[in-house]
Write an enzyme that holds these catalytic residues in place. Structure first.
Site, PDB file in Angstrom:
ATOM      1  N   SER A 260       0.832  -1.201   0.000  1.00  0.00           N
ATOM      2  CA  SER A 260       0.000   0.000   0.000  1.00  0.00           C
ATOM      3  C   SER A 260       0.862   1.244   0.000  1.00  0.00           C
ATOM      4  CB  SER A 260      -0.911   0.020   1.232  1.00  0.00           C
ATOM      5  OG  SER A 260      -0.201   0.424   2.385  1.00  0.00           O
ATOM      6  N   ASP A 261       0.324   2.356  -0.494  1.00  0.00           N
ATOM      7  CA  ASP A 261       0.974   3.626  -0.233  1.00  0.00           C
ATOM      8  C   ASP A 261       0.686   3.978   1.227  1.00  0.00           C
ATOM      9  OD1 ASP A 261       2.382   5.957  -0.553  1.00  0.00           O
ATOM     10  OD2 ASP A 261       1.382   6.550  -2.395  1.00  0.00           O
ATOM     11  N   ASN A 262       1.434   4.913   1.752  1.00  0.00           N
ATOM     12  CA  ASN A 262       1.413   5.167   3.193  1.00  0.00           C
ATOM     13  C   ASN A 262       0.007   5.409   3.744  1.00  0.00           C
ATOM     14  OD1 ASN A 262       2.613   5.552   5.702  1.00  0.00           O
ATOM     15  ND2 ASN A 262       2.824   7.761   5.395  1.00  0.00           N
TER      16      ASN A 262
END
Length: 723
Positions: A260-262
């Protein structure tokens, strides 16, 4: 003759056997790893499996599962939240692409991988494969390789191959896992805002944004993919099974893991407001195929793939267990491929470790030199003859930066580590001229200030000098992730500083250090020489000095069009037909064309293009040919030229862009030398997406254009017939 035929036959047999052997070994390795992973999964508790699903899962001592350390590698290694290791910082991605030389990007990435391994890092969140959509309000422009899908694809594949290695070297002790991001269509937002929602047709998705990821998967076998923050056509990327499963895995064949992105699995609840709880957000992410939850800083409040969130839910609903197993299996597979199970954890002394190498820093200089683009050079003001000046003014907020007490330099761009030193333009020019020329330095103003207090000192420095190097642009204070803007002029009072220095009557060279295309109309109209250097990395000042004094002939080309004003965005060469044919497809009272176009860049020498020639002027839809053109250096200096090929299907069953880049080659020519550059033309270069969204080559005529930039007057044309 019989001996020659036999030798040829024998070579073919040996090559075939070796290829089959390599394929067989790879298959055996994969099945052996799959068996080990399956056995390991069978021994793991639910809590241990969930623990694996984070970006920095601790080592599992009970089962001997190793830790996998992560970092950023966009233009050199950055240990996220930490600044140690004396890593090499290369030019920012937009500058790297301006070399138009993928081999350089591959070499940079391979050096970065070596430094990553020296610091125990084996998983990096790079490269950025977003195709810039022509809207420079968006601050992450600097992370992109450009506005063209073919160019971004070539640079992205080169980067991934360098970082991961290829063949038997893939993921070995000198290479790491790359992460292609942000899947997909991330820059296509309505307001130029980071993470803004994207709404587009499937045609635009497939023609512009998907090709770079397809190349990353099919050509470079990228090991990891990161979805975008945004809502894609109403469905956030992190829960979008059509994107992550149907397209990425089933259609493209991606077999790595998705990170995932942050905070983005959690943001399904807190930003997109779709699930009401974090538990439901976690389940949506898992079911869509997001394997790893990236939460930088490991905040329990933001985590979703956490035992506090998932354990009881999975126990109550065993149907969720296969999703946990699948995600954990993909991550464990990556750890096996990296050889982490067979290696001792690397002990790092943060005080003494020096990951960078001198050869890497020298290459950072070469990369910076090749990335510099000369946008203007009236009356051949550049290069400066060192013997003809006695004093030089160096002025501007970006002319110099001291080593920061914390973090890293503002003039390196986003996602930068901390190098052992940074050579500013002032440093580079001082080093270059030594005691031969007096340097008069004045800052003039700050990058993010509206104070003109420093103007008098700057004007004085200019007046007592033979020439002026004026360094303006942007920094990480005004650009980068989260650095979105509502206008594209030089920020603060920089433009007024340029006007004040211009009025002194001294010859002025403007050096742009920036991360996005800027509307620099006053500079373009009034300043005789302009160098676009982007963020040039730790050796930026040396590179600028070498270009200004002629030791290096600039050969970079723009990968992003420059707008005349913010009202013109999006501005990109990827245009479809409009009313321009009747003269009505223009803005009233302003010029529709870019200030500087895609592919543009000047040189200290001149080049002459011949007439493009086709190997075969008529081919079948499944046939192929090539186009060749002679390029001659008509000046008196050695120079680099980037030869570009564009293709247009003249009449087809669907609308198309006016032209699309399908080939490029950077060449070096001595004075008077001619080289022939050849590009292939086949299915990959000629296909379009028809009304059924299938790639086909349709019968008809094609305009093949070859030249120095995307600008019409810089191109030479030939017609190809397919029938």
């Amino acid at each position: 003759m019989r001996n020659v035929l036999f030798a040829t036959f024998l070579s073919i047999v040996i090559f075939s056997c070796n290829a089959q052997s390599e394929q067989s070994n790879s298959s055996n390795d994969d099945s052996e790893i799959a068996s080990k992973v399956k056995d390991l999964i069978s021994q793991m508790t639910l809590e241990e499996k969930i623990a694996e699903l984070t970006q920095d899962a601790p080592a599992n001592e009970r089962l001997g599962i190793p830790f996998m350390k992560y970092g950023e590698a966009l233009h050199g290694l950055w240990l996220v939240l930490d600044y140690y290791g004396n890593t090499t910082v290369y030019p920012q991605a937009v500058a790297c692409a301006s070399t138009w030389e993928p081999e350089l990007i591959e070499k940079m990435a391979s050096q970065t991988a070596i430094e990553a391994r020296a610091l125990g890092v084996t998983h990096c969140y790079s490269p950025n494969l977003d195709v810039y959509a022509g809207d420079a309000r968006y601050g992450r422009v600097e992370e992109s390789y450009g506005e063209d899908p073919y160019l971004v694809s070539r640079m992205g594949v080169a980067f991934i191959k360098g970082l991961q290695g290829t063949g038997e070297e893939q993921f070995d002790e000198n290479h790491v896992i790359a992460t292609a991001k942000h899947f997909v269509g991330y820059p296509e937002n309505r307001r130029g805002i980071n993470g803004g929602f994207s709404d587009m047709s499937e045609r635009r998705l497939r023609e512009v944004y998907l090709p770079s990821f397809e190349a990353a998967v099919k050509e470079a076998q990228v090991g990891s993919v990161m979805p975008g923050h945004q809502d894609f056509n109403g469905v956030p990327c992190h829960m979008n099974t059509w994107l992550l499963k149907d397209i990425l895995r089933d259609e493209l064949g991606f077999d790595g893991f998705i990170v995932s992105d942050n905070n983005d699995v959690g943001r399904l609840q807190t930003m997109h407001f779709i699930p009401e709880t974090r538990t439901k957000a976690a389940i949506l992410g898992l079911k869509a195929g997001v394997d790893m939850d990236l939460v930088i800083g490991k905040s329990i409040e933001l985590s979703t793939y956490h035992s506090n969130i998932l354990k009881d839910t999975v126990i109550q609903d065993p149907a969720l267990m296969p999703y946990i197993d699948k995600a954990a299996s993909r991550i464990l597979t990556a750890k096996y491929k990296l050889g982490l199970f067979d290696a001792e954890p690397k002990e790092i002394d943060e005080e003494t470790v020096n990951a960078g190498r001198e050869e890497h820093r020298e290459f950072a200089l070469e990369l910076a030199e090749k990335s510099i683009i000369m946008l203007k050079n009236d009356n051949n003001l550049l290069p400066i003859d060192l013997s003809k000046i006695k004093s030089l003014a160096v002025i501007g907020p970006n002319a110099h930066e001291e080593r920061p007490k914390k973090g890293t330099y503002e003039l390196l761009g986003g996602y930068s580590g901390l190098p052992p030193y940074y050579v500013s333009v002032l440093d580079g020019l001082k080093k270059k001229v030594g005691d031969k020329v007096k340097i008069n330095y004045a800052k003039g103003c700050d990058i993010d200030s509206f104070s003109k207090e420093g103007f008098p000192e700057a004007v004085s420095a200019a007046k007592k000098s033979d020439a002026v190097v004026l360094v303006v642009g942007s920094s990480h204070k005004t650009c980068g992730e989260g650095g979105d803007r509502s206008d594209l002029d030089l920020y603060g009072v920089q433009n007024e500083l340029v006007e004040a220095i211009h009025k002194t009557g001294k010859p002025v060279i403007v050096v742009l250090i920036n991360g996005r295309p800027l509307s620099i109309n006053y500079i373009a109209e009034n300043i005789p020489s302009i160098l676009e250097t982007w963020y040039g990395g730790m050796r930026a000042g040396d590179a600028v000095a070498n270009v200004i004094f002629g030791d290096v002939n600039p050969g970079g080309k723009l990968t992003m069009s420059f707008p005349r004003s913010v009202g013109q965005v999006p501005v990109t060469y990827l245009e479809r037909p409009d009313f321009i044919g009747s003269g009505k497809g223009q803005y009233r009272f302003s010029d529709k064309s870019p200030l500087f176009p895609f592919g543009y860049g000047l040189s200290y020498t001149t080049f002459k293009y011949g007439t493009p020639k086709l190997e075969k002027s008529v081919i079948s839809p499944d046939g192929s040919t090539s186009v060749s053109i002679d390029v001659t250096n008509t000046g008196n200096r050695v120079g680099d030229e980037v030869v570009q090929m564009y293709v247009r299907d003249d009449y087809a069953s669907v609308g198309r862009y006016l032209k699309m880049l399908k080939g490029f080659k950077r060449i070096i020519l001595k004075p008077g030398e001619t080289k022939t550059v050849t590009f292939k033309l086949g299915f990959d270069e000629l296909n379009i997406l028809n009304q059924d969204m299938k790639k086909v080559v349709e019968p008809g005529t094609f305009t093949i254009s070859v030249g120095a930039s995307s600008r019409s007057e810089d191109l030479h044309h030939v017609k190809l017939t397919v029938k």
